[in-house]
Design a protein around this motif. Structure first.
Motif, PDB file in Angstrom:
ATOM      1  N   ASP A   1     112.219 -25.786  -2.934  1.00 50.59           N
ATOM      2  CA  ASP A   1     110.721 -25.410  -2.891  1.00 50.59           C
ATOM      3  C   ASP A   1     110.322 -25.287  -1.626  1.00 50.59           C
ATOM      4  OD1 ASP A   1     110.468 -25.359  -5.912  1.00 50.59           O
ATOM      5  OD2 ASP A   1     109.445 -27.030  -5.948  1.00 50.59           O
ATOM      6  N   ALA A   2     111.071 -25.681  -0.623  1.00 50.81           N
ATOM      7  CA  ALA A   2     110.462 -25.647   0.715  1.00 50.81           C
ATOM      8  C   ALA A   2     110.854 -24.130   1.172  1.00 50.81           C
ATOM      9  CB  ALA A   2     111.331 -26.611   1.809  1.00 50.81           C
ATOM     10  N   ARG A   3     111.257 -23.419   0.401  1.00 53.88           N
ATOM     11  CA  ARG A   3     111.479 -21.997   0.796  1.00 53.88           C
ATOM     12  C   ARG A   3     110.315 -21.232   0.356  1.00 53.88           C
ATOM     13  NH1 ARG A   3     117.799 -19.736   0.305  1.00 53.88           N
ATOM     14  NH2 ARG A   3     118.559 -21.218   1.720  1.00 53.88           N
ATOM     15  N   PHE A   4     109.523 -21.676  -0.384  1.00 52.81           N
ATOM     16  CA  PHE A   4     108.242 -20.786  -0.625  1.00 52.81           C
ATOM     17  C   PHE A   4     107.308 -20.829   0.526  1.00 52.81           C
ATOM     18  CE2 PHE A   4     109.297 -21.430  -5.380  1.00 52.81           C
ATOM     19  CZ  PHE A   4     109.051 -19.981  -5.618  1.00 52.81           C
ATOM     20  N   LYS A   5     107.154 -19.903   1.049  1.00 54.94           N
ATOM     21  CA  LYS A   5     106.418 -19.672   2.505  1.00 54.94           C
ATOM     22  C   LYS A   5     105.084 -18.702   2.041  1.00 54.94           C
ATOM     23  CE  LYS A   5     109.659 -21.429   4.643  1.00 54.94           C
ATOM     24  NZ  LYS A   5     109.451 -22.756   5.372  1.00 54.94           N
ATOM     25  N   ASP A   6     103.892 -19.115   2.785  1.00 60.90           N
ATOM     26  CA  ASP A   6     102.733 -18.491   2.693  1.00 60.90           C
ATOM     27  C   ASP A   6     102.608 -17.219   3.119  1.00 60.90           C
ATOM     28  OD1 ASP A   6     101.654 -20.620   1.188  1.00 60.90           O
ATOM     29  OD2 ASP A   6     100.564 -21.484   3.131  1.00 60.90           O
ATOM     30  N   VAL A   7     102.176 -15.964   2.324  1.00 64.85           N
ATOM     31  CA  VAL A   7     101.805 -14.750   3.068  1.00 64.85           C
ATOM     32  C   VAL A   7     100.141 -14.685   3.003  1.00 64.85           C
ATOM     33  CG1 VAL A   7     101.827 -12.211   2.599  1.00 64.85           C
ATOM     34  CG2 VAL A   7     103.952 -13.653   1.963  1.00 64.85           C
ATOM     35  N   GLN A   8      99.618 -14.569   4.341  1.00 64.39           N
ATOM     36  CA  GLN A   8      98.397 -14.420   4.465  1.00 64.39           C
ATOM     37  C   GLN A   8      97.778 -13.383   4.129  1.00 64.39           C
ATOM     38  OE1 GLN A   8      96.552 -17.399   5.128  1.00 64.39           O
ATOM     39  NE2 GLN A   8      98.253 -18.874   5.513  1.00 64.39           N
ATOM     40  N   ILE A   9      96.707 -13.202   3.452  1.00 64.10           N
ATOM     41  CA  ILE A   9      95.851 -11.968   3.320  1.00 64.10           C
ATOM     42  C   ILE A   9      94.758 -12.080   3.919  1.00 64.10           C
ATOM     43  CG2 ILE A   9      95.072 -10.021   1.652  1.00 64.10           C
ATOM     44  CD1 ILE A   9      98.116 -10.553   1.694  1.00 64.10           C
ATOM     45  N   GLN A  10      93.808 -11.164   4.801  1.00 58.92           N
ATOM     46  CA  GLN A  10      92.491 -11.430   5.462  1.00 58.92           C
ATOM     47  C   GLN A  10      91.625 -10.307   5.079  1.00 58.92           C
ATOM     48  OE1 GLN A  10      93.746 -11.187   9.613  1.00 58.92           O
ATOM     49  NE2 GLN A  10      94.012 -13.573   9.639  1.00 58.92           N
ATOM     50  N   PHE A  11      90.302 -10.694   4.688  1.00 61.30           N
ATOM     51  CA  PHE A  11      89.358  -9.774   4.307  1.00 61.30           C
ATOM     52  C   PHE A  11      88.288  -9.929   5.562  1.00 61.30           C
ATOM     53  CE2 PHE A  11      91.405 -11.581   0.720  1.00 61.30           C
ATOM     54  CZ  PHE A  11      91.441 -10.633  -0.050  1.00 61.30           C
ATOM     55  N   VAL A  12      88.111  -8.668   5.913  1.00 63.99           N
ATOM     56  CA  VAL A  12      86.847  -8.402   7.110  1.00 63.99           C
ATOM     57  C   VAL A  12      85.934  -7.615   6.486  1.00 63.99           C
ATOM     58  CG1 VAL A  12      86.326  -7.354   9.202  1.00 63.99           C
ATOM     59  CG2 VAL A  12      88.737  -8.519   8.837  1.00 63.99           C
ATOM     60  N   ASN A  13      84.565  -8.063   6.381  1.00 63.14           N
ATOM     61  CA  ASN A  13      83.450  -7.382   6.169  1.00 63.14           C
ATOM     62  C   ASN A  13      82.553  -6.737   7.191  1.00 63.14           C
ATOM     63  OD1 ASN A  13      81.145  -6.442   4.904  1.00 63.14           O
ATOM     64  ND2 ASN A  13      80.462  -8.303   3.961  1.00 63.14           N
ATOM     65  N   ALA A  14      82.605  -5.848   7.596  1.00 61.64           N
ATOM     66  CA  ALA A  14      81.746  -5.307   8.584  1.00 61.64           C
ATOM     67  C   ALA A  14      80.936  -4.100   8.421  1.00 61.64           C
ATOM     68  CB  ALA A  14      82.600  -4.842   9.941  1.00 61.64           C
ATOM     69  N   ARG A  15      80.155  -4.306   7.296  1.00 63.61           N
ATOM     70  CA  ARG A  15      79.412  -3.415   6.655  1.00 63.61           C
ATOM     71  C   ARG A  15      77.844  -3.634   6.947  1.00 63.61           C
ATOM     72  NH1 ARG A  15      81.541  -0.645   2.176  1.00 63.61           N
ATOM     73  NH2 ARG A  15      79.559  -0.154   1.193  1.00 63.61           N
ATOM     74  N   PRO A  16      77.299  -3.007   7.963  1.00 59.30           N
ATOM     75  CA  PRO A  16      75.736  -3.443   8.454  1.00 59.30           C
ATOM     76  C   PRO A  16      74.939  -3.323   7.382  1.00 59.30           C
ATOM     77  CG  PRO A  16      76.461  -1.516   9.749  1.00 59.30           C
ATOM     78  CD  PRO A  16      77.668  -2.174   8.988  1.00 59.30           C
ATOM     79  N   GLN A  17      75.030  -2.178   6.579  1.00 58.43           N
ATOM     80  CA  GLN A  17      73.965  -2.035   5.393  1.00 58.43           C
ATOM     81  C   GLN A  17      74.006  -2.797   4.368  1.00 58.43           C
ATOM     82  OE1 GLN A  17      77.214  -0.326   6.065  1.00 58.43           O
ATOM     83  NE2 GLN A  17      77.902   0.466   4.147  1.00 58.43           N
ATOM     84  N   GLN A  18      75.134  -3.816   4.375  1.00 56.39           N
ATOM     85  CA  GLN A  18      75.112  -4.847   3.167  1.00 56.39           C
ATOM     86  C   GLN A  18      75.722  -6.259   3.665  1.00 56.39           C
ATOM     87  OE1 GLN A  18      77.031  -3.180  -0.048  1.00 56.39           O
ATOM     88  NE2 GLN A  18      77.193  -5.258  -1.112  1.00 56.39           N
ATOM     89  N   ASP A  19      74.839  -7.306   3.483  1.00 54.24           N
ATOM     90  CA  ASP A  19      75.129  -8.528   3.960  1.00 54.24           C
ATOM     91  C   ASP A  19      76.493  -9.012   3.422  1.00 54.24           C
ATOM     92  OD1 ASP A  19      72.016  -9.480   5.287  1.00 54.24           O
ATOM     93  OD2 ASP A  19      73.548  -8.071   6.056  1.00 54.24           O
ATOM     94  N   LEU A  20      76.532  -8.778   2.039  1.00 57.92           N
ATOM     95  CA  LEU A  20      77.603  -9.559   1.063  1.00 57.92           C
ATOM     96  C   LEU A  20      78.193  -8.593   0.410  1.00 57.92           C
ATOM     97  CD1 LEU A  20      77.950 -12.576   0.667  1.00 57.92           C
ATOM     98  CD2 LEU A  20      76.571 -12.451  -1.289  1.00 57.92           C
TER      99      LEU A  20
END
Length: 566
Positions: A67-86
Motif C-alpha cells: 500500500d505504500a506504493r499508492f502515491k498522491d497525484v495533486q490537482i489544483q484549481f485556480v479561480n481568477a475570474r474578476p466578474q465572479q467571486d465564487l
C-alpha cells in the motif's frame, strides 16, 4: 429615508432632459430595423483553470502488494475570474479508462465511482487575484501487478461547476508511466510532538522502507534543526556520521545535526527498518521545545562535512516480527521524493515565565538611595529571545541622580515634574492612562535561565514627603507567558528629614539587595494595585501629556489599563 421628488422638481428635470435631447440632435427619426443592435460590453478578463501534472511515474509492482506504493497525484484549481467571486459546487470527473491496464487508483470516500470513472466533489472555489491555486485535490495511484516497465496510460480530467460554464482549460490529462525505480518511504510517526523529560532523551522516530522495484544498497540520512532550531541535541558519536555542532568553532559542543551513510541494503518492497542502535535526541535541563527535520535518500547528493564520529556504527535493522524479500539490484534512482522527509517536535512541557521585579523603599526627604528593579524568570525553561524590554516609571516627587547603563530616558521624561497639580490618572478612581512620573526604557539582552534576576539600579532622592508613591515596572517586550506578574511596582515612602539633615550614599546603581545609605530600606519584588497619589486634574492636561510621551508610553498605558481590569 429615501428622498422624494416634488412636482416642481420633476417638471424641471423633464424640461432639462428635453433640452439636452434637442441640443444633441437626438430627436431624429428612430433607427430602421436594418440597423445593427449595439454590441454588448466585453466581460472582464479572467479565467478558471485546472492544473494537473502532465506525467506521473509509478514504481513497477513487485511480488508483494504494498500500500505504500499508492502515491498522491495533486490537482489544483485556480479561480481568477474578476466578474465572479465564487465558482460554486465544483466537481472533478476523473476518467481512468485509458490507464486501467497500467495502474490502480484510489479515490476519496465521497467520490462516486462508476467503472473506471470517478466523480469527486471539490466544493466552492473562491477568487484569488494573484492566480495562485485556490484549492488542491488529490487521488492515489500505483502500478498494476503485471504492468511492464515503460507501460503508459492516460488519465483524463473534466471540471464542472453548478453556476459557471467552464471551457477547454478545465479539460486535461496525466500520463501514468510504470518504471523501474527505488522509492524510499518514511512512515509518518504516531505523534509529531513528542514529550521528552527535561534533561532526558528519546529515540528519533525513524521508520524507513523501500516501496520501489529496485534495491537501495545504501541510504543517505540527513538530520538538521528545522528553520535553524538548534536546541535539540543528538547523542552518540558514530563513525559513519558527520556532525554539525552548536558552536561551529568548537567541535566538542553539542551535536545539533548529522549526515550518516547507512550501508544496510533495502530490497524492493522491504519491511520497515529502524535505526540500530536507536539514535537518541536529548533536550537540555532548561529547554522547552525544539524541532528536527530528517530525510532519507538512495544516493549521496554531496560529500558529508562536519565533525566525524569516533565510536560505533549506526545501521538499519528490520523492525521486530517483520520479514523482507531478498533481492539485489544496481543503485536505483528515486521515483518519488515527496515522502522522504519528516519534521518532528520534541517538547519537555516546560515554559519560561518572565516576571517584573519591583521594589519597596522607605526613606527620608533629601537622602540618597538606590532602588533595584528588573525582571526574573520564574519558569522552568530558559527564555531565549531578542532580549527583554522593561519600562520603569519613577514616581513624581523623586529626583533621578543616576541609573543603569542598560536604561535610557524616554523623550520628555521630566515632563510630569512641570505640573504642580496632580495629573489625570493620579486619583484612585482613574484608569491611569498616562504615566505620572519620569519614564525609562531598559533593555536586558541575552537569554534568561530560571532563577536569574537581572537588576536595574536607579539612584534617587525624594524632593518632598511621599506616602507610598507608586511607579509601574512593566515588561513591554519579551514576555514568555502572559500573566499578572508582567507588572510590578516601585513604591516609595518618604518622611521629613530628621533635624533638617541630608543622608548620603554612593549614588551608584546597586547590584546587590538594593539597600543604600542612612536609614532607608529597599525591598525588591512585589506588585499590587495602583497607588492613590492625588485627586485628579483637568482632561486637557492629560491629552497634552499623551502627545508628549510617544509610542513607548502607549504600550505602557495599555498595560496599566489592563492591570486595572484584571
Amino acid at each position: 429615508m429615501r428622498p422624494r421628488l416634488t412636482a416642481g422638481a420633476a417638471r424641471a428635470a423633464l424640461a432639462f432632459c428635453a433640452a439636452m435631447v434637442l441640443g444633441l440632435g437626438l430627436a431624429a427619426a428612430p433607427p430602421s430595423a436594418a440597423d445593427p443592435a449595439p454590441a454588448p460590453a466585453p466581460a472582464p478578463a479572467g479565467y478558471f483553470a485546472v492544473y494537473a501534472p502532465p506525467k506521473h511515474e509509478v514504481a513497477r509492482a513487485g511480488q508483494v502488494p504494498n500500500d505504500a506504493r499508492f502515491k498522491d497525484v495533486q490537482i489544483q484549481f485556480v479561480n481568477a475570474r474578476p466578474q465572479q467571486d465564487l465558482v460554486e459546487d465544483v466537481e472533478l470527473v476523473i476518467d481512468t479508462t485509458g490507464a486501467k491496464e497500467v495502474a490502480e487508483f484510489r479515490f476519496a470516500a465521497d467520490c462516486a465511482v462508476a467503472g473506471a470513472v470517478a466523480t469527486c466533489p471539490v466544493g466552492d472555489v473562491e477568487v484569488r487575484w494573484n492566480a495562485e491555486p485556490n484549492v488542491t485535490y488529490a487521488y492515489k495511484v500505483r502500478a498494476k501487478a503485471g504492468a511492464a516497465n515503460g507501460a503508459t496510460g492516460q488519465v483524463r480530467y473534466t471540471a464542472r461547476s453548478a453556476n459557471t460554464p467552464l471551457g477547454k482549460e478545465s479539460e486535461l490529462t496525466t500520463a501514468v508511466t510504470v518504471t523501474e525505480a527505488a522509492d524510499l518511504v518514511l512512515t509518518p510517526p504516531a505523534q509529531y510532538r513528542i514529550r521528552v523529560p527535561a534533561g532526558g532523551s528519546v529515540p528519533l522516530p525513524l521508520e524507513v522502507s523501500n516501496a520501489g522495484s529496485r534495491t537501495v544498497p545504501r541510504t543517505y540520512l540527513r538530520i538538521w534543526g528545522f528553520d535553524g532550531d538548534d536546541r535539540a541535541e543528538l547523542l552518540g558519536s558514530y563513525t559513519n556520521c558527520w556532525y554539525q555542532t552548536r558552536d561551529p568553532k568548537n567541535a566538542k559542543s553539542p551535536k545539533v545535526g548529522a549526515v550518516c551513510l547507512l550501508d544496510t541494503p533495502l530490497p524492493a518492497d522491504s519491511a520497515r527498518h529502524v535505526l540500530s542502535p536507536p539514535l537518541k535526541v536529548a533536550m537540555g535541563k532548561y529547554e522547552q521545545f525544539s524541532r528536527l527535520e530528517y530525510m532519507v535518500l538512495p544516493s549521496i547528493p554531496e560529500q558529508p562535512r562536519g565533525v566525524r564520529g569516533t565510536s560505533g556504527v549506526l545501521k538499519l535493522a528490520p523492525m521486530p516480527q517483520q520479514k523482507e524479500a531478498a533481492q539485489a539490484a544496481p543503485p536505483p534512482r528515486e521515483v518519488d521524493g515527496s515522502d522522504n522527509s519528516v519534521i518532528v517536535g520534541f517538547d519537555t512541557g516546560q515554559v519560561a515565565d518572565l516576571a517584573a521585579a519591583g521594589a519597596t523603599v522607605k526613606t527620608r526627604v533629601g537622602e540618597r538611595f538606590t532602588a533595584v528593579v528588573g525582571v526574573t524568570n520564574r519558569g522552568r525553561a530558559a527564555y531565549r529571545g531578542p532580549g527583554v524590554a522593561v519600562m520603569v516609571e519613577i514616581p513624581r516627587g523623586l529626583k533621578v541622580l543616576g541609573f543603569d547603563k542598560r536604561c535610557k530616558a524616554t523623550p520628555n521624561t521630566t515632563h510630569w515634574e512641570n505640573y504642580t497639580d496632580p495629573t489625570f490618572g493620579d486619583g484612585p478612581e482613574d484608569d491611569a492612562p498616562v504615566p505620572t512620573g519620569a519614564l525609562y526604557r531598559c533593555r536586558v539582552p541575552g537569554e534568561l535561565l530560571p532563577g536569574i534576576k537581572p537588576v536595574l539600579g536607579f539612584t534617587l532622592t525624594a524632593t518632598r514627603t511621599l506616602g507610598e508613591a507608586r511607579g509601574v515596572v512593566f515588561l513591554s517586550e519579551g514576555r514568555a507567558a502572559p500573566g499578572r506578574n508582567n507588572l510590578g511596582f516601585l513604591t516609595v515612602t518618604a518622611t521629613a528629614a530628621a533635624g533638617g539633615t541630608v543622608g548620603g550614599g554612593t549614588g551608584q546603581p546597586s547590584k546587590g539587595s538594593g539597600t543604600a545609605g542612612g536609614t532607608q530600606s529597599v525591598t525588591t519584588g512585589g506588585s499590587g494595585d495602583l497607588a492613590a497619589t492625588g485627586t485628579g486634574a483637568p482632561l486637557p492636561v492629560a491629552l497634552a501629556a499623551i502627545g508628549a510621551t510617544g509610542l513607548g508610553v502607549i504600550v505602557f498605558v495599555v498595560a496599566r489599563r489592563l492591570r486595572r481590569r484584571v
